[in-house]
Structures are given as structure tokens and as C-alpha cells.
Design an enzyme around this catalytic site. Structure first.
Site, short mmCIF file in Angstrom:
data_model
loop_
_atom_site.label_atom_id
_atom_site.label_comp_id
_atom_site.label_asym_id
_atom_site.label_seq_id
_atom_site.Cartn_x
_atom_site.Cartn_y
_atom_site.Cartn_z
N HIS A 42 3.30 -5.89 4.27
CA HIS A 42 3.83 -4.70 4.93
C HIS A 42 2.78 -3.97 5.74
O HIS A 42 2.99 -2.82 6.14
CB HIS A 42 4.46 -3.77 3.88
CG HIS A 42 5.65 -4.40 3.20
ND1 HIS A 42 6.14 -3.96 1.99
CD2 HIS A 42 6.41 -5.46 3.54
CE1 HIS A 42 7.18 -4.69 1.64
NE2 HIS A 42 7.36 -5.63 2.56
N ALA A 81 -0.17 -2.58 -15.45
CA ALA A 81 -1.00 -3.58 -14.77
C ALA A 81 -2.38 -3.70 -15.40
O ALA A 81 -2.88 -4.81 -15.64
CB ALA A 81 -1.13 -3.19 -13.29
N1 APR Z 1 1.65 -1.01 -13.89
C1 APR Z 1 2.57 -1.90 -13.41
N2 APR Z 1 3.72 -1.53 -12.81
C2 APR Z 1 3.96 -0.21 -12.71
C3 APR Z 1 3.07 0.78 -13.18
C4 APR Z 1 1.87 0.33 -13.78
N3 APR Z 1 0.97 1.20 -14.27
N4 APR Z 1 3.61 2.00 -12.90
C5 APR Z 1 4.80 1.78 -12.29
N5 APR Z 1 5.01 0.46 -12.18
C6 APR Z 1 6.17 -0.23 -11.61
C7 APR Z 1 7.45 0.56 -11.61
O1 APR Z 1 8.15 0.37 -12.85
C8 APR Z 1 8.21 -0.07 -10.45
O2 APR Z 1 9.01 -1.16 -10.90
O3 APR Z 1 5.89 -0.47 -10.25
C9 APR Z 1 7.11 -0.60 -9.54
C10 APR Z 1 6.99 0.16 -8.23
O4 APR Z 1 8.20 -0.03 -7.53
P1 APR Z 1 8.37 0.65 -6.10
O5 APR Z 1 7.92 2.06 -6.16
O6 APR Z 1 9.74 0.31 -5.63
O7 APR Z 1 7.29 -0.11 -5.19
P2 APR Z 1 7.41 -1.56 -4.55
O8 APR Z 1 8.19 -2.48 -5.43
O9 APR Z 1 6.04 -1.98 -4.19
O10 APR Z 1 8.24 -1.27 -3.20
C11 APR Z 1 8.38 -2.33 -2.30
O11 APR Z 1 9.38 -0.80 -0.71
O12 APR Z 1 9.34 1.32 0.18
C12 APR Z 1 9.03 0.00 0.44
O13 APR Z 1 7.37 -0.86 1.86
C13 APR Z 1 7.54 -0.18 0.65
O14 APR Z 1 6.08 -1.96 -0.09
C14 APR Z 1 7.09 -1.05 -0.50
C15 APR Z 1 8.37 -1.78 -0.89
#
Ligand code: APR
Length: 250
Positions: free
Chosen positions: A124, A231
Site C-alpha cells: 500500500h 505480535a
Molecule cells: N498484535 C497483533 N495483531 C494486533 C495487535 C497486536 N498487538 N493489535 C491489534 N491487532 C490486530 C487487530 O485485531 C486487527 O485484526 O491487527 C488487526 C488490524 O486490522 P486493521 O486495523 O483492519 O488493519 P489492516 O488489516 O492492516 O488493514 C488493511 O486497510 O485501511 C486499509 O490500507 C489500509 O493497509 C490497511 C488495510
């Protein structure tokens, strides 16, 4: 035996991997202090993506979009990679020459590069890069911006070098090629809400797939093992076990 120990035991029994692919999402940077998008306190809880992360939003109000990205850039400049980022950078060097490796990230925060990962596939884009809307040329923008919106030397607007909603993902072909050749795929900290990235795990043919996420996701059932873990708690032990499995038999 806890869930991580069960996965470590399973790693001892798999065939020695020839290629490990890791996909990360915002969750891997959460423990560094970077807000996620959809979790509690997530960016999309407080902002509307269609007002900030689309080509239409930028055409409508480039200054507002840049103000939001500059706020995120300043926040990210003030944080550090956490041990999950660092464990991935260690793993990449540890298995070099003995096993293929590819890190695919949805994150634009640059924390994988700052922790030492080489050439992550930044699906991205990167929040510290911009490109001219007329010439398409890219430019590194690491520091605070003197003017908003910034302009290219040619006088045209610069836009964040980020893939916005509704835009094509130029690097998805590379990522799909890597995933389709993976013997092991580790997916860390993504909600699996956004395609095409969320479709990568389905390309793994017969290999071991592991999800690390405190919450279950729509992809959870597709994994060989899904760890309800942060993580930083699970990444290093799993990578150490994989490194042992790779190094143990060569
Ligand atoms: N360790 C691991 N996972 C975690 C932690 C942690 N400490 N804290 C939160 N999470 C998890 C949440 O449970 C959630 O499932 O990380 C995930 C984050 O999800 P999103 O906020 O949706 O982020 P992401 O999946 O990267 O979004 C994908 O969406 O908005 C667009 O371009 C943006 O790259 C992004 C894409």
C-alpha cells in the site's frame, strides 16, 4: 501446553521449508504505538476513509488529506519498531542462503525498513514517499513538510505515495507470486478486511499457514493454526522455531 507451544511442536514436524512468506498488517505496529484502522481507537473509528484515503478526497481537498498524513507521519517518526518487526529482520538474515523469504506488508509506516528488513513488498506504499501528480516521479519525504500541500519542482501537486481505496495495487502480482510459492506463510496483525492482500493466504498450496492476532478474523478458519496472541508475544518464538527447522537439517 499452550497454543504457541502447540504451533512450535507442529513446526518440528513439517518438511524443511524452501520459502517462508510473511504478510503483516497494522496490528504488528500497534505495540509500537501506531493506531490500527479498525480496532478500538482505530483510525477509521475517528475518521472517514472516503474523506481522506481516496483519489476523490485528494482532488476535493488536497490540503486536508496532507494535513491528516502529516499528522500520521509525525506520530510515526516518534515511535520505534517493536520486537515483532525486529524478529522478522533477524529471521531474514538468519535463513539467508538456506531458505527463500519474502515480507509483504500492508503497512505504510516504514517500520519494517527501520528495523532492518530488506526490500519489504510495501503493497500500500510508504507514508514517507510522495509522487508528482503530473510526472508520476517519486520523491522521499522523510521530514516535516514546510508547506501543505507540498509541490513538485515542476509546480504540480505532490500526493502521498500510498495506494488509496479504489486504486490498483501495483505490487500485488509480486506478492501473489511469493505466496503461491510459500511452504510457510505467517500472517501477523491484519483484520483480513481488505483485498487483494487478504486473498494471499488462499494461494498457499499445502503449506503451513499461521495467523497471529489477538482477535479472530474472517480469515481465521483458513489457517493451519491461528494464535490469539499479540505480535510481540508470538512472532519471535515462531520464527526461532522455523529458523531451527531450516537450519537443523542443512
Ligand atoms: N498484535 C497483533 N495483531 C494486533 C495487535 C497486536 N498487538 N493489535 C491489534 N491487532 C490486530 C487487530 O485485531 C486487527 O485484526 O491487527 C488487526 C488490524 O486490522 P486493521 O486495523 O483492519 O488493519 P489492516 O488489516 O492492516 O488493514 C488493511 O486497510 O485501511 C486499509 O490500507 C489500509 O493497509 C490497511 C488495510
Amino acid at each position: 501446553m499452550n497454543q504457541i507451544e502447540r504451533v512450535l511442536e507442529a513446526i518440528e514436524t513439517i518438511a524443511v521449508p524452501n520459502r517462508v512468506v510473511v504478510l503483516t498488517g497494522a496490528g504488528i505496529s500497534a505495540e509500537s504505538g501506531v493506531p490500527t484502522f479498525r480496532g478500538a481507537g482505530g483510525l477509521w473509528k475517528n475518521y472517514r476513509p472516503e474523506e481522506l484515503a481516496t483519489p476523490e478526497a485528494f482532488a476535493r481537498d488536497p490540503r486536508l488529506v496532507w494535513e491528516w498524513y502529516e499528522w500520521r507521519r509525525e506520530l510515526i517518526r516518534g515511535v520505534s519498531p517493536n520486537d515483532a518487526h525486529c524478529a522478522l529482520a533477524w529471521f531474514e538474515r538468519e535463513i539467508e542462503g538456506r531458505c527463500g523469504f519474502s515480507l509483504v506488508t500492508q503497512n505504510v509506516d516504514g517500520l519494517h525498513r527501520r528495523s532492518g528488513s530488506r526490500e519489504p513488498i510495501e503493497l500500500h506504499g510508504n507514508i514517507f514517499r510522495a509522487r508528482c501528480v503530473r510526472e508520476g516521479t517519486g520523491i522521499e519525504l522523510p521530514g516535516p513538510l514546510a508547506e501543505l500541500p507540498p509541490r513538485c519542482g515542476c509546480g504540480s501537486l505532490l500526493r502521498p505515495d500510498i495506494v488509496w481505496f479504489g486504486e490498483p495495487v501495483p505490487l500485488i502480482g509480486d506478492a501473489m507470486s511469493e505466496a503461491s510459492r510459500a511452504d510457510v506463510m505467517l500472517v501477523i496483525g491484519t483484520s483480513g478486511a481488505v483485498y487483494p492482500a487478504a486473498g494471499l493466504v488462499s494461494l498457499v498450496r499445502g503449506g503451513l499457514t499461521i495467523e497471529i492476532n489477538p482477535d479472530a478474523t474472517p480469515l481465521t478458519d483458513a489457517f493451519s493454526a491461528s494464535l490469539r496472541s499479540s505480535a510481540t508475544a508470538a512472532t519471535r518464538p515462531i520464527l526461532e522455531a522455523l529458523a531451527g527447522r531450516i537450519g537443523a537439517c542443512r
